[in-house]
Design an enzyme around this catalytic site. Structure first.
Site, PDB file in Angstrom:
ATOM      1  N   ASP A   1      40.693  53.203  41.083  1.00 48.02           N
ATOM      2  CA  ASP A   1      40.367  51.953  40.400  1.00 48.02           C
ATOM      3  C   ASP A   1      38.947  51.551  40.808  1.00 48.02           C
ATOM      4  OD1 ASP A   1      39.917  49.326  39.733  1.00 48.02           O
ATOM      5  OD2 ASP A   1      41.736  48.538  40.676  1.00 48.02           O
TER       6      ASP A   1
ATOM      7  N   LYS B   1      32.525  43.995  34.486  1.00 44.65           N
ATOM      8  CA  LYS B   1      32.075  43.926  35.887  1.00 44.65           C
ATOM      9  C   LYS B   1      30.696  44.575  36.034  1.00 44.65           C
ATOM     10  CE  LYS B   1      36.432  43.033  37.493  1.00 44.65           C
ATOM     11  NZ  LYS B   1      36.901  41.678  37.781  1.00 44.65           N
TER      12      LYS B   1
ATOM     13  N   CYS C   1      44.287  37.875  42.561  1.00 43.87           N
ATOM     14  CA  CYS C   1      45.227  38.861  42.001  1.00 43.87           C
ATOM     15  C   CYS C   1      45.545  39.932  43.027  1.00 43.87           C
ATOM     16  CB  CYS C   1      44.687  39.490  40.722  1.00 43.87           C
ATOM     17  SG  CYS C   1      44.544  38.320  39.382  1.00 43.87           S
TER      18      CYS C   1
END
Lengths: 406, 141
Positions: free
Chosen positions: A200, A226, A364
């Site tokens: 990731d 991002k 998160c």
């Protein structure tokens, strides 16, 4: 090439905003980075002049739109060091890319008591899709522990790579803590044991160059927003042999060759995984973001980000009652912290009043918060367009908040 | 919006020294409120004499707005009937969400009106009130 933060920030229109009478100090790029002017212009140019559906029309606009969309894919191939455009799938973002791999790669493969290995510091997007596939298949989720600095150790991961481990999925950089994982060694260890790897890269891609062939991973995923590109764009890199073996995960237009009511034949890579009209404008913006990053002295930009991190660490350390959460040796340019007597949300509100944007919350990553026994942290995350002065303002504003609540 | 309108002295005071904070044992009703967005948690415990809230205390962790709102709420509803407390819930809910809502006769609770200008923070102030409402309403059949 030379690098100057004060010059580069002129190319990000939003950074010129004034918030509550003060110049915006945008310290939340880890949540979403600001758009580079070339991205905005590429999207604008497409919307004004080239918009049509891709891969379909024989008319000029459709051909132009297709060339721009596929041109962005070609840029991503080079940007990541992939072998071909067949290895680059456009998605809505990191989350969708991980779900795609979980459902299309892992689900058909997994049997009862097989194991998926992740780490303790993952974002929910790299936890929940695997939990879902575990529920569907009877496989088990196994978690590599984290130490009190927020580090993941190679030995701890290797100890959990067993004969039933089918998949190792982990973050390149932790979004909540900033930890840069020893990804090369982790991938090597997994590969040596025949374990498929997914990295990731959501928090890595804007900070340093990534080469998927040098890494040797099977899948690498990230989000466009991002890295200064539009939201709703993301990339799944997958080794061609794996992508080839995987069934499509969504059906629809563009992913088929022929359809009849008795049988449908699927399109080849990468279209097999891009059902429906894609986010054409967003992907074109993503291509522009790649051009922008390629034109940047990335080593110098990274050195500046490191200087920002060092300065923030030194400045914030001077504030009594401030505690850092995540103190790994190798960190990306962000600081996660708590201030005694000031809840992160109150801190976020007070800082906003000073024109400073930070993130407050669990990021998160509830298991990370649980580990450190905190409900939330404040996080300032930097990009190369931030300045040392902005960090000084952050320090002063935190001290101001401490006064308000004491 | 002025920051001082949000963090009024009453709010800061109740954040520093929350009233009715701590365990209540035994309690007739105990209910947890959780805001998954920010991770804030609180537990409300109530005692009744007939229809009257004879005692109410809370525990948990939250931001200044959440802590102060809970503290102010416990002061306001102690000694009230269920219906009176539910009526107060409705008034405060309006105060937090409707621009034209008035704060007449709300006393110290009027200090919560500053939260209205900070939409992202309304949930912080309303968490305890929603928890109270759930605790007071009879469970659905």
């Amino acid at each position: 090439m030379t690098f100057s933060a004060s010059e580069i920030r002129q190319e990000f229109p939003a950074l010129a905003r004034v918030i509550h009478g003060k110049p915006l100090a945008y310290l939340d790029s880890g949540a979403s980075a600001q758009r580079h002017i070339s991205v905005i212009e590429a999207v604008n140019d497409y919307e004004r002049n080239y918009h049509a559906n891709v891969h379909r029309g024989v008319h000029t606009l459709s051909e132009e739109a297709t060339a721009l969309y596929e041109g962005a894919r070609a840029r991503i191939v080079k940007f990541l060091g992939a072998k071909s455009s067949r290895e680059i799938i456009f998605t809505r973002g990191t989350t969708e890319a991980i779900n795609l791999v979980a459902q299309s790669y892992a689900r058909p493969l997994l049997k009862i008591n097989d194991e998926i290995l992740i780490t303790h510091l993952e974002h929910h997007a790299n936890i929940v899709p695997w939990q879902m596939v575990c529920e569907q298949t009877g496989a088990k989720l196994v978690v590599v522990p984290m130490d009190s600095q927020g580090e993941i150790h190679l030995e701890a991961a290797i100890a959990l790579m067993g004969s039933r481990t089918r998949m190792f999925a982990c973050a390149h950089v932790s979004n909540a803590l900033g930890t840069v994982l020893p990804i090369q060694k982790l991938v090597e260890a997994a590969k040596a044991r025949g374990i498929t790897t997914l990295i990731d890269g959501a928090q890595a891609i804007a900070h340093f160059p990534v080469n998927v062939q040098a890494l040797g991973c099977d899948f690498y995923v990230f989000s466009g927003h991002k890295m200064f590109a539009p939201t709703g764009t993301g990339v799944l890199y997958g080794r061609e042999a794996l992508l080839e073996s995987m069934p499509p995960w969504q059906g629809g237009g563009d992913m088929i060759l022929t359809v009849s009511f008795t049988k449908t034949t699927y399109n080849g890579l990468p279209n097999k995984f891009e059902a429906g009209t894609p986010n054409i404008s967003g992907v074109i913006g993503l291509g522009a973001a790649v051009d922008f990053l390629n034109g940047l002295d990335r080593a110098a930009a990274h050195a500046h980000e490191t200087a920002l991190l060092d300065h923030a660490t030194d400045r914030l350390r001077k504030i009594p009652g401030l505690e850092f959460i995540g103190t790994a040796t190798n960190k990306a340019s962000l600081v996660s912290f708590l201030v005694k007597g000031v809840h992160p949300h109150d801190l976020g509100t007070v800082l906003n009043d000073e024109g400073i944007a930070i993130r407050a919350g669990h990021h998160c990553a509830m298991p990370v918060m649980e580990y450190f026994k905190v409900p939330a942290t404040a996080r300032a995350s930097f990009a190369f367009y931030n300045t040392l002065e902005e960090i000084d303002r952050l320090g002063g504003a935190i001290e101001h908040a401490v006064k308000i609540f004491s | 919006m002025d920051l001082q309108d949000l963090y009024r002295d009453v709010i800061l005071d109740h954040n520093r020294k929350p009233r009715n904070f701590g365990p209540l044992d035994p309690a007739d009703v105990s209910l947890e409120g959780f805001n998954p967005l920010c991770g804030d948690r609180l537990t409300l415990r109530l005692k009744f004499v007939g229809d009257l809230i004879s005692d109410i205390r809370f525990e948990g962790q939250g931001c200044a707005i959440s802590t102060a709102s809970t503290s102010l709420m416990t002061e306001a509803v102690k000694g009230k009937t269920r219906d009176q407390a539910l009526a107060l819930f409705k008034r405060v809910h309006e105060l937090l969400t409707i621009d034209t809502a008035n704060a007449d006769e709300l006393g110290k609770l009027a200090a919560l009106s500053g939260v209205r200008g900070y939409p992202a923070r309304v949930k912080c102030a309303s968490l305890c009130w929603h928890t109270l409402e759930s605790a007071l309403r009879p469970p659905a059949a």
